[in-house]
Design an enzyme around this catalytic site. Structure first.
Site, PDB file in Angstrom:
ATOM      1  N   TYR A   1       0.845  -1.063  -0.031  1.00 29.13           N
ATOM      2  CA  TYR A   1      -0.024   0.000  -0.104  1.00 29.13           C
ATOM      3  C   TYR A   1       0.938   1.299   0.083  1.00 29.13           C
ATOM      4  O   TYR A   1       0.720   2.436  -1.123  1.00 29.13           O
ATOM      5  CB  TYR A   1      -0.851   0.016   1.225  1.00 29.13           C
ATOM      6  CG  TYR A   1      -1.852   1.070   1.375  1.00 29.13           C
ATOM      7  CD1 TYR A   1      -2.928   1.212   0.191  1.00 29.13           C
ATOM      8  CD2 TYR A   1      -1.799   2.043   2.442  1.00 29.13           C
ATOM      9  CE1 TYR A   1      -3.613   2.303   0.627  1.00 29.13           C
ATOM     10  CE2 TYR A   1      -2.674   3.290   2.291  1.00 29.13           C
ATOM     11  CZ  TYR A   1      -3.485   3.134   1.359  1.00 29.13           C
ATOM     12  OH  TYR A   1      -4.548   4.372   1.519  1.00 29.13           O
TER      13      TYR A   1
HETATM   14  N1  LIG Z   1      -9.661   6.559   4.914  1.00 33.14           N
HETATM   15  C1  LIG Z   1      -8.245   7.002   5.107  1.00 33.14           C
HETATM   16  O1  LIG Z   1      -8.028   7.360   6.374  1.00 33.14           O
HETATM   17  C2  LIG Z   1      -7.358   7.368   4.000  1.00 33.14           C
HETATM   18  C3  LIG Z   1      -6.026   8.202   4.341  1.00 33.14           C
HETATM   19  C4  LIG Z   1      -5.245   8.292   3.170  1.00 33.14           C
HETATM   20  C5  LIG Z   1      -5.814   8.048   1.901  1.00 33.14           C
HETATM   21  N2  LIG Z   1      -6.831   7.365   1.912  1.00 33.14           N
HETATM   22  C6  LIG Z   1      -7.230   6.885   0.411  1.00 33.14           C
HETATM   23  O2  LIG Z   1      -8.309   7.642  -0.076  1.00 33.14           O
HETATM   24  C7  LIG Z   1      -8.935   6.848  -0.974  1.00 33.14           C
HETATM   25  C8  LIG Z   1     -10.509   6.570  -0.407  1.00 33.14           C
HETATM   26  O3  LIG Z   1     -10.020   5.667   1.033  1.00 33.14           O
HETATM   27  P1  LIG Z   1     -11.494   5.284   1.806  1.00 33.14           P
HETATM   28  O4  LIG Z   1     -11.142   5.211   3.149  1.00 33.14           O
HETATM   29  O5  LIG Z   1     -12.857   6.062   1.408  1.00 33.14           O
HETATM   30  O6  LIG Z   1     -11.696   3.825   1.137  1.00 33.14           O
HETATM   31  P2  LIG Z   1     -12.958   2.861   1.580  1.00 33.14           P
HETATM   32  O7  LIG Z   1     -13.835   3.310   2.456  1.00 33.14           O
HETATM   33  O8  LIG Z   1     -12.401   1.531   1.389  1.00 33.14           O
HETATM   34  O9  LIG Z   1     -13.879   2.909  -0.137  1.00 33.14           O
HETATM   35  C9  LIG Z   1     -13.116   2.514  -1.251  1.00 33.14           C
HETATM   36  C10 LIG Z   1     -13.804   2.708  -2.603  1.00 33.14           C
HETATM   37  O10 LIG Z   1     -13.337   2.150  -3.676  1.00 33.14           O
HETATM   38  C11 LIG Z   1     -13.933   0.921  -4.210  1.00 33.14           C
HETATM   39  N3  LIG Z   1     -12.964  -0.137  -4.648  1.00 33.14           N
HETATM   40  C12 LIG Z   1     -12.072  -0.477  -3.966  1.00 33.14           C
HETATM   41  N4  LIG Z   1     -11.340  -1.510  -4.548  1.00 33.14           N
HETATM   42  C13 LIG Z   1     -11.756  -1.219  -5.834  1.00 33.14           C
HETATM   43  C14 LIG Z   1     -11.501  -1.961  -7.192  1.00 33.14           C
HETATM   44  N5  LIG Z   1     -10.537  -2.776  -7.028  1.00 33.14           N
HETATM   45  N6  LIG Z   1     -11.976  -1.583  -8.246  1.00 33.14           N
HETATM   46  C15 LIG Z   1     -13.173  -0.480  -8.109  1.00 33.14           C
HETATM   47  N7  LIG Z   1     -13.454   0.040  -6.852  1.00 33.14           N
HETATM   48  C16 LIG Z   1     -12.917  -0.149  -5.859  1.00 33.14           C
HETATM   49  C17 LIG Z   1     -14.688   0.417  -2.934  1.00 33.14           C
HETATM   50  O11 LIG Z   1     -16.044  -0.081  -3.463  1.00 33.14           O
HETATM   51  P3  LIG Z   1     -16.200  -1.721  -3.547  1.00 33.14           P
HETATM   52  O12 LIG Z   1     -15.145  -2.339  -2.413  1.00 33.14           O
HETATM   53  O13 LIG Z   1     -17.432  -2.325  -3.567  1.00 33.14           O
HETATM   54  O14 LIG Z   1     -15.503  -2.167  -4.880  1.00 33.14           O
HETATM   55  C18 LIG Z   1     -15.310   1.855  -2.299  1.00 33.14           C
HETATM   56  O15 LIG Z   1     -16.329   2.477  -3.332  1.00 33.14           O
HETATM   57  C19 LIG Z   1      -8.098   5.517  -1.020  1.00 33.14           C
HETATM   58  O16 LIG Z   1      -7.228   5.754  -2.275  1.00 33.14           O
HETATM   59  C20 LIG Z   1      -7.191   5.532   0.150  1.00 33.14           C
HETATM   60  O17 LIG Z   1      -6.113   4.872   0.066  1.00 33.14           O
HETATM   61  C21 LIG Z   1      -7.802   7.204   2.760  1.00 33.14           C
END
Ligand SMILES: NC(=O)c1ccc[n+]([C@@H]2O[C@H](COP(=O)([O-])OP(=O)(O)OC[C@H]3O[C@@H](n4cnc5c(N)ncnc54)[C@H](OP(=O)(O)O)[C@@H]3O)[C@@H](O)[C@H]2O)c1
Length: 193
Positions: A123
């Site tokens: 990651y």
């Molecule tokens: N949350 C944090 O604290 C944080 C911090 C820094 C960076 N980020 C970044 O911000 C972004 C969003 O994070 P989040 O926490 O909102 O994630 P999340 O809650 O896990 O949501 C991820 C989204 O992406 C979709 N997804 C995952 N794998 C996929 C795939 N292979 N193909 C198509 N869709 C896919 C999921 O739907 P499905 O599973 O149904 O496909 C969901 O809609 C990510 O890039 C993460 O690395 C998050």
């Protein structure tokens, strides 16, 4: 009168009327908030994720809010499905895509030693690669008037609407500015400071 003109110019700067956007992983958390942000400011948005039921549920919610959002299933890890996604998007938006938000990812908090062979695109390494790739894209595509930036959220408690909204507002601010490209912008409440 001058003030009215100025505020109208400023309002237009934030407006996304007539713009089109693709948000990968728009069904939950940060991606969901980004879709709402873009749609609220007038953009037509297409989303993808792997779960069709989730997509349909979100599309219903956004329809009831009057947002212009479409969606289709795509696992972004699949070359074939990515190709189909872009064909769909090109057809829906008649070949015009203004904004691409590469949001989908599978957040992982594993220690390096705990990663399996399958995880070996680790990651943190992918996030480092995205940051560098952003700079490469920005330099290579500037001549075509395309900007590329990365938003680097700090730890976002996705159940807390405030921090999710901050991450999506960061995306909108970058979009509204015309002189920001090749940047990695931390939206982290000062965490990295
Ligand atoms: N949350 C944090 O604290 C944080 C911090 C820094 C960076 N980020 C970044 O911000 C972004 C969003 O994070 P989040 O926490 O909102 O994630 P999340 O809650 O896990 O949501 C991820 C989204 O992406 C979709 N997804 C995952 N794998 C996929 C795939 N292979 N193909 C198509 N869709 C896919 C999921 O739907 P499905 O599973 O149904 O496909 C969901 O809609 C990510 O890039 C993460 O690395 C998050």
């Amino acid at each position: 009168m001058a003030e009215t003109k100025l505020s109208s110019v400023k309002d237009k700067r934030w407006s996304l009327e007539g713009m089109t956007a693709l948000v990968t992983g728009g069904t939950r958390d940060i991606g969901y908030a980004i879709v709402e942000e873009l749609a609220e400011f007038g953009a037509a948005v297409h989303i993808c994720s792997r779960n069709e039921d989730d997509i349909n549920k979100c599309l219903e919610e956004w329809k009831s809010k009057g947002f212009n959002v479409t969606g289709s299933v795509c696992d972004i890890l699949s070359h074939e499905q990515r190709k189909t996604l872009i064909e769909n998007v090109s057809s829906i938006f008649h070949g015009k895509l203004n904004i691409l938000v590469n949001n989908a990812a599978k957040p992982s908090m594993k220690k390096i030693i705990d990663n399996s062979d399958e995880d070996i695109t680790i990651y943190a390494a992918t996030k480092g690669a995205v940051n560098q790739f952003t700079k490469n894209l920005a330099l290579e595509w500037a001549k075509d008037n395309i900007r590329a930036n990365a938003v680097a959220p700090g730890p976002v408690k996705t159940e807390l609407l405030g921090s999710v909204m901050d991450a999506s507002e960061g995306s909108r601010a970058i979009n509204a500015a015309s002189y920001i490209t090749g940047q990695v912008i931390a939206v982290d409440g000062g965490y990295t400071a």
